[in-house]
Design a protein around this motif. Structure first.
Motif, short mmCIF file in Angstrom:
data_model
loop_
_atom_site.label_atom_id
_atom_site.label_comp_id
_atom_site.label_asym_id
_atom_site.label_seq_id
_atom_site.Cartn_x
_atom_site.Cartn_y
_atom_site.Cartn_z
N HIS A 101 0.82 -1.20 0.00
CA HIS A 101 0.00 0.00 0.00
C HIS A 101 0.86 1.26 0.00
N SER A 138 5.54 1.55 0.77
CA SER A 138 5.84 0.28 1.42
C SER A 138 6.40 -0.71 0.41
N ARG A 198 9.29 2.22 9.54
CA ARG A 198 8.64 1.22 10.37
C ARG A 198 8.51 -0.07 9.56
N TRP A 204 8.14 -3.15 4.65
CA TRP A 204 8.77 -1.93 5.15
C TRP A 204 7.86 -0.77 4.83
N GLN A 205 7.64 0.11 5.79
CA GLN A 205 6.80 1.29 5.60
C GLN A 205 7.65 2.53 5.85
N VAL A 253 7.57 -2.83 13.96
CA VAL A 253 8.91 -2.40 14.34
C VAL A 253 9.04 -0.92 13.98
N GLU A 254 9.63 -0.14 14.88
CA GLU A 254 9.95 1.26 14.59
C GLU A 254 11.47 1.40 14.61
N ILE A 255 12.04 1.97 13.55
CA ILE A 255 13.49 2.15 13.53
C ILE A 255 13.83 3.46 14.22
#
Lengths: 70, 70, 70, 70, 70, 70, 70, 70, 70, 70, 70, 70
Positions: free
Chosen positions: B4, E14, E46, E57-58, I40-42
């Motif tokens: 998305h 993403s 994130r 992956w966002q 997950v937050e980088i």
């Protein structure tokens, strides 16, 4: 006055109703596994949206509790 | 799971009553022009004061919505 | 339109009930000593916890008021 | 007092002369497509340099305007 | 050297594979509706996790493009 | 060299003309009530907009002054 | 398009007159020892105050220049 | 264990391919003039865009190296 | 829609190859002790350098997982 | 448990010896004009340097005190 | 009053004993290569730990010095 | 060189004497439950005040330790 040591954990509480209830839910869940909670710091507030309406409030908090009491 | 793409817009909602209602008003207004709102991030909270009382709550939010759905 | 000058003071309001009431209490207290309050910025929200429940909400605010009016 | 809703957009204005003119240019350009601009927040100031001299000032601003007026 | 005006929009791209591809996807999607993209700023990274593995992956980016070109 | 103690106050100055004049106005107003101002830190710059033009610059500053001199 | 490498240095320029002149002074001084300056980022603005008036503006900037050109 | 002193410099590396290669290029360039590099901190990631595609990744890093070794 | 409660833990993953692999390694290690990882937050990316080359990537992440599922 | 209201003021203490003494000096000075000090938050630490040595430590603190006690 | 130009460099000092000594060591090392140091800003404090004890304090500082004096 | 995985926990240490001792106390307490502590990052420093004097220093730290060693 003694030299207390505290630990902080980071928890995300949620509620369909309000920010306050989301924080209450986070504290209630945390109190199942840690004793002696002393304070909460609100870190971030987000909402999950469904059908163009706020479905629930998500509040990230840091919860501080005493490590050295018995 | 597909990849998305989302867009975020920044909106300030206001309410004479509560932070929650100010955010609701921001989402309601945004939903008139964007579809598929997914989440809200609260960025800043201020109050406008008149006659030494809080006249309304002003909450700046980022609103995230899907760009790639039909 | 004149060139107003404002001052900001930092106050922590508290309430056993809600974030909004804590801010209201901060404004009410500040209005005892400063006139012409114009806005409030919410800086930080914390909770004091007793017996594993939120005992009161502590909200740090900056309160802006006009310095140059009579 | 009504419950206004505002939107913010992020624009970078530039000027060979000054920070103020760069912001003015950003507002002038934005006013071609949005009505009812209410405020500007300065986010970041940079300069482009050519031949070891400042060629122009680049100021990133957030521009707030009313969504709900007619 | 002319005084360009730029706009920035905030997009979340993403990808199941990498941060770079997520940013590429955000730029590709944005280029459908805006011309003259000049730069990207990475704001936040994130990951969405499913079955204890990173599903995608966002990456939140700000995309800057020229407003004043023809 | 003695051990000075300073206090900082937060003031918002405004001007229809420039950021510098807004800061000057803040310092001029503050100097009516505090002596021994030593420095200013610029915290935030905003503009109030009327009729799609910048009506005045609003600059939030912290003003530092000596507490311990006579 | 080649893969440039840049270095940034942090400099504080000052001027009795304006923020812009303080930045100009910083760039002029830096250009004595580094070539190929490409951009400036404004990091912090302060004023030194004497006799209750702004004596000079102190602007901290990061100055970016190309490392790999000849 | 001795008391080391380190210096940090700020460098922007770029690459048409990936964030990692941009950082590698920054370290390779820095290693021409400083010895004893110990660590890198990634500060900011941006992309330069040409023809609606990412032309190169620009990664600002702080590079730490030992000052006191021989 | 139920009111989930999440916990976040902070982990540093490392990899000689890439940022993505470092994050994958952090998630893989965390999944040995926590179930139901959701996101997950980088937070921070650093590199350890040996012999003037990047020896491994060190990525600090916050890992969010559900507390209330069975 | 009552609903206390606190005010915070920002003070810079200094000392030729240590950070702790600089904070102590800030609190001692503040206690001349405000009663019921409850906590101190350290905001910034700087040093003034003379003859290539640290002449004194300058620590900016926020000092919180109760407004509503008698 | 003249228009000074300053440069800032970023240095990490360390000490087995205290934060203050770590900063002193950073200044002493920097004074070998730069003259006219005027101030230090403390940016970050970390500790290296060995055998479950703090082995040394690592304090990152920015050191400001005059560029234009003779 | 292997690919270590670290975890960070957040602890508040306190001491009536100094910042350093507060951090030492936090590390000593943490070492009762975690092995292989590698570093400490100082996050925040506050003081609790009683009778207009600093009663104890409260230092929030993040403590990093190795997850993958035996």
């Amino acid at each position: 006055m003694s030299a207390h040591i505290y630990k902080k954990i980071e928890v995300v509480g949620s509620s369909p109703t309000s920010i306050e209830e989301a924080v209450n839910n986070a504290v209630a869940k945390a109190s199942e596994s840690v004793r002696n909670i002393r304070w909460v710091e609100i870190v971030e507030t987000r909402c999950h949206v469904e059908n163009q309406k706020i479905a629930y409030w998500q509040v990230t908090v840091k919860i501080g509790f005493t490590l050295d009491e018995n």
